[in-house]
Design a protein around this motif. Structure first.
Motif, PDB file in Angstrom:
ATOM      1  N   TYR A 296       0.837  -1.201   0.000  1.00  0.00           N
ATOM      2  CA  TYR A 296       0.000   0.000   0.000  1.00  0.00           C
ATOM      3  C   TYR A 296       0.877   1.259   0.000  1.00  0.00           C
ATOM      4  O   TYR A 296       0.541   2.259  -0.644  1.00  0.00           O
TER       5      TYR A 296
ATOM      6  N   GLN B  92       0.455   4.046  -2.918  1.00  0.00           N
ATOM      7  CA  GLN B  92      -0.146   5.293  -2.461  1.00  0.00           C
ATOM      8  C   GLN B  92       0.370   6.514  -3.220  1.00  0.00           C
ATOM      9  O   GLN B  92      -0.428   7.363  -3.640  1.00  0.00           O
ATOM     10  N   PRO B  93       1.699   6.668  -3.444  1.00  0.00           N
ATOM     11  CA  PRO B  93       2.139   7.817  -4.261  1.00  0.00           C
ATOM     12  C   PRO B  93       1.592   7.776  -5.686  1.00  0.00           C
ATOM     13  O   PRO B  93       1.330   8.828  -6.277  1.00  0.00           O
TER      14      PRO B  93
ATOM     15  N   MET C 225      -1.355   6.589  -6.566  1.00  0.00           N
ATOM     16  CA  MET C 225      -2.736   7.068  -6.483  1.00  0.00           C
ATOM     17  C   MET C 225      -2.787   8.571  -6.240  1.00  0.00           C
ATOM     18  O   MET C 225      -3.667   9.268  -6.766  1.00  0.00           O
ATOM     19  N   ASP C 226      -1.859   9.091  -5.431  1.00  0.00           N
ATOM     20  CA  ASP C 226      -1.793  10.545  -5.234  1.00  0.00           C
ATOM     21  C   ASP C 226      -1.542  11.262  -6.557  1.00  0.00           C
ATOM     22  O   ASP C 226      -2.155  12.298  -6.847  1.00  0.00           O
ATOM     23  N   PHE C 227      -0.636  10.703  -7.343  1.00  0.00           N
ATOM     24  CA  PHE C 227      -0.346  11.278  -8.661  1.00  0.00           C
ATOM     25  C   PHE C 227      -1.586  11.249  -9.555  1.00  0.00           C
ATOM     26  O   PHE C 227      -1.912  12.237 -10.224  1.00  0.00           O
TER      27      PHE C 227
ATOM     28  N   GLN D  68      -4.707  11.254  -8.717  1.00  0.00           N
ATOM     29  CA  GLN D  68      -5.810  12.078  -8.252  1.00  0.00           C
ATOM     30  C   GLN D  68      -5.482  13.564  -8.258  1.00  0.00           C
ATOM     31  O   GLN D  68      -6.397  14.391  -8.322  1.00  0.00           O
ATOM     32  N   THR D  69      -4.213  13.937  -8.186  1.00  0.00           N
ATOM     33  CA  THR D  69      -3.848  15.353  -8.110  1.00  0.00           C
ATOM     34  C   THR D  69      -3.350  15.928  -9.435  1.00  0.00           C
ATOM     35  O   THR D  69      -3.456  17.140  -9.637  1.00  0.00           O
TER      36      THR D  69
ATOM     37  N   THR E  34      -9.292   6.029  -7.828  1.00  0.00           N
ATOM     38  CA  THR E  34      -8.536   5.870  -6.584  1.00  0.00           C
ATOM     39  C   THR E  34      -9.387   5.806  -5.314  1.00  0.00           C
ATOM     40  O   THR E  34      -9.006   5.110  -4.375  1.00  0.00           O
TER      41      THR E  34
ATOM     42  N   ARG F  60      -8.717   3.406  -1.847  1.00  0.00           N
ATOM     43  CA  ARG F  60      -8.398   3.991  -0.541  1.00  0.00           C
ATOM     44  C   ARG F  60      -9.432   3.604   0.519  1.00  0.00           C
ATOM     45  O   ARG F  60      -9.075   3.217   1.643  1.00  0.00           O
TER      46      ARG F  60
END
Length: 518
Positions: A366, A370-371, A373-375, A377-378, A409, A413
């Motif tokens: 995870y 996680q990075p 998924m951050d990429f 979504q942002t 994403t 989460r």
């Protein structure tokens, strides 16, 4: 007061400062303060005792904090106070430097220099017009007089600005003194709060280590010096106003990215063609069901599904929303949008829930995703549309992939969050009764995590709907195309009506997924 509230001497134990326990506590507190502050312990013991006597803010005066300001706060580890005070002191010092040494009229003089170049040209044109008896002599004369008047006005403005130097310097000095006074007054109070935290967590740094003093001093000095030089002498030091770079660096980076994308396209064409065929097949199937099926059948099924999941009142609202879309001519566009959304949402859910189940019990995995998924979504949608078009081309499959990247994403989460939120005591009880892994997953973990997973599905659907208009830029049809057309031609009415259709689709899907029966 009852007899249990006093000791044999008639004194409340909470107010007895002379008891053996109270004296021992006071001595221990003094030793802790000495260990924490290291410097001037008696001073801090006295002030900490005053501050601790009241739950409200107690004003004291710390001369060293007032003199050294942010350096003192930073050396004490109070960076949440040091940085705001650094900004305020820098502002004050910049004003002082500008008032005393700065070239306040620099901008005005640059404007004068620019106008003088134009004035010189117009004067030559006027002389040439006079020599040739041209009929433009009056025009050039008025132009020259106007430019000279402008120069005179700007020069007067520059002189007035230069005369404001002492006022600016005094204003900066006033701000600096006020900030220094505030720092001196709040320093002990802030340090006492940190001392209270240190009592419960001894890993918090105490005292004033030399390296922290040096770091704070150097950091503050660099910030203040750079700001003072930049604002006092604007444009004189290009290093302070422009980041040192070379245009070739960006061009090289662009070329590397283009070469990498081209290499990926060449070596994975078959893979992405297969993905495109799969996405198009699912999308075509949903479009056949939603678009080509008679409207009355689809509307009846949606209303029935809403009634079963969310109740009669919500079903009535859904019928009204569907009637709105049909009467205004948005039915086919709405069904096309739902087909596109359904494809993206189904793929996101089918991939996201198993991925979340796998990552929930594997913290390292995870932490790895996680990075990513951050990429996803942002990063702005218009950025990742570029490589998507390179791999999938323009059309509905590319729109589905873009929607999945942006909206896929939350289900991962929230699945991880729900499964990690299952109480360990419940899982241990099930294991003690002989539950195997499959039974534990299907009968314990997933039922208890269902509300969180359902919220993830809901958020994925909502974020996918948010991409409707953006997806229409790369060939997706539906309501997004109507909104995009309204934007292109400034058709306010069409844009608002189509936007309400998107809103109603979102509300219907939200009620179906969430429902009222938890």
């Amino acid at each position: 007061m009852s007899t249990t509230d006093v000791n044999p001497d008639g004194v409340n134990p909470l107010e007895d400062t002379e008891s053996e326990a109270a004296l021992a506590y006071a001595e221990e507190r003094r030793e802790n303060i000495r260990t924490f502050v290291r410097t001037s312990p008696d001073y801090y013991i006295s002030n900490f005792d005053r501050i601790g006597e009241s739950s409200r803010f107690t004003a004291t005066f710390n001369l060293m904090a007032g003199i050294f300001g942010p350096v003192w706060f930073g050396a004490r580890g109070l960076w949440t106070w040091a940085l705001p005070f650094l900004i305020l002191e820098t502002l004050a010092l910049v004003q002082i430097a500008r008032g005393l040494f700065g070239d306040l009229a620099a901008d005005a003089m640059e404007r004068i220099a620019s106008i003088e170049g134009t004035l010189e040209l117009r004067r030559r044109q006027l002389e040439a017009a006079i020599e040739s008896n041209s009929d433009k002599v009056d025009v050039y004369t008025r132009t020259v007089e106007s430019l000279e008047a402008n120069i005179g006005g700007i020069r007067a403005e520059a002189e007035a600005m230069a005369a404001e130097g002492p006022t600016i310097a005094l204003t900066g000095l006033g701000i600096l003194l006020v900030v220094k006074a505030i720092q001196a007054i709040v320093a002990n109070w802030a340090l006492e709060a940190r001392f209270s935290d240190w009592l419960s967590d001894r890993t918090i740094r105490s005292a004033m280590p030399v390296q922290q003093i040096a770091f704070s001093a150097v950091f503050m000095a660099l910030i203040v010096t750079a700001a003072m030089i930049h604002y006092s002498f604007p444009g004189r030091f290009s290093l302070l106003s422009e980041f040192p770079t070379d245009p070739d660096i960006r061009l090289t980076g662009i070329q590397w990215v283009e070469d990498f994308i081209a290499w990926c396209v060449r070596n994975s064409e078959a893979f992405f063609d297969l993905l495109t065929i799969g996405i198009r097949g699912l999308l075509d199937a949903l479009e056949v069901i939603l678009v080509q099926t008679p409207w009355i059948v689809i509307a009846s099924l949606i209303i029935l599904l809403t009634w079963l999941t969310a109740g009669l009142r919500t079903a009535i609202y859904s019928g009204a929303f569907l009637s709105y879309m049909g009467l205004l001519g948005f039915w086919e566009a709405a069904m096309t949008t739902l087909a596109l959304l359904g494809t993206a949402a189904c793929l996101s859910i089918v991939i996201g829930i198993p991925l979340g189940m796998f990552a929930a019990r594997r913290p390292r995995f995870y932490a790895f995703i996680q990075p990513i998924m951050d990429f996803m979504q942002t990063m702005p949608a218009f950025v990742f549309m570029v490589p998507v078009i390179a791999f999938f081309g323009v059309g509905k499959p590319a729109a589905v992939v873009v929607t999945m990247i942006f909206g896929g994403t939350p289900v991962v989460r929230l699945t991880v969050l729900g499964l990690r939120g299952v109480p360990e005591s419940v899982r241990e009880a099930a294991i003690s009764f002989g539950a195997n892994k499959w039974y534990l997953l299907t009968k314990v973990d997933l039922p208890l995590a269902a509300p969180s997973i359902r919220a993830g599905i809901n958020q994925t659907i909502m974020l996918s709907l948010a991409m409707v208009v953006v997806a229409s830029l790369i060939g997706a049809k539906g309501l997004g195309e109507d909104v995009l057309e309204a934007l292109q031609y400034a058709n306010v009415g069409q844009g608002i009506l189509a936007g309400f259709s998107i809103l109603f689709c979102a509300m219907i899907l939200d009620r179906i997924v969430q429902g009222q029966r938890k």
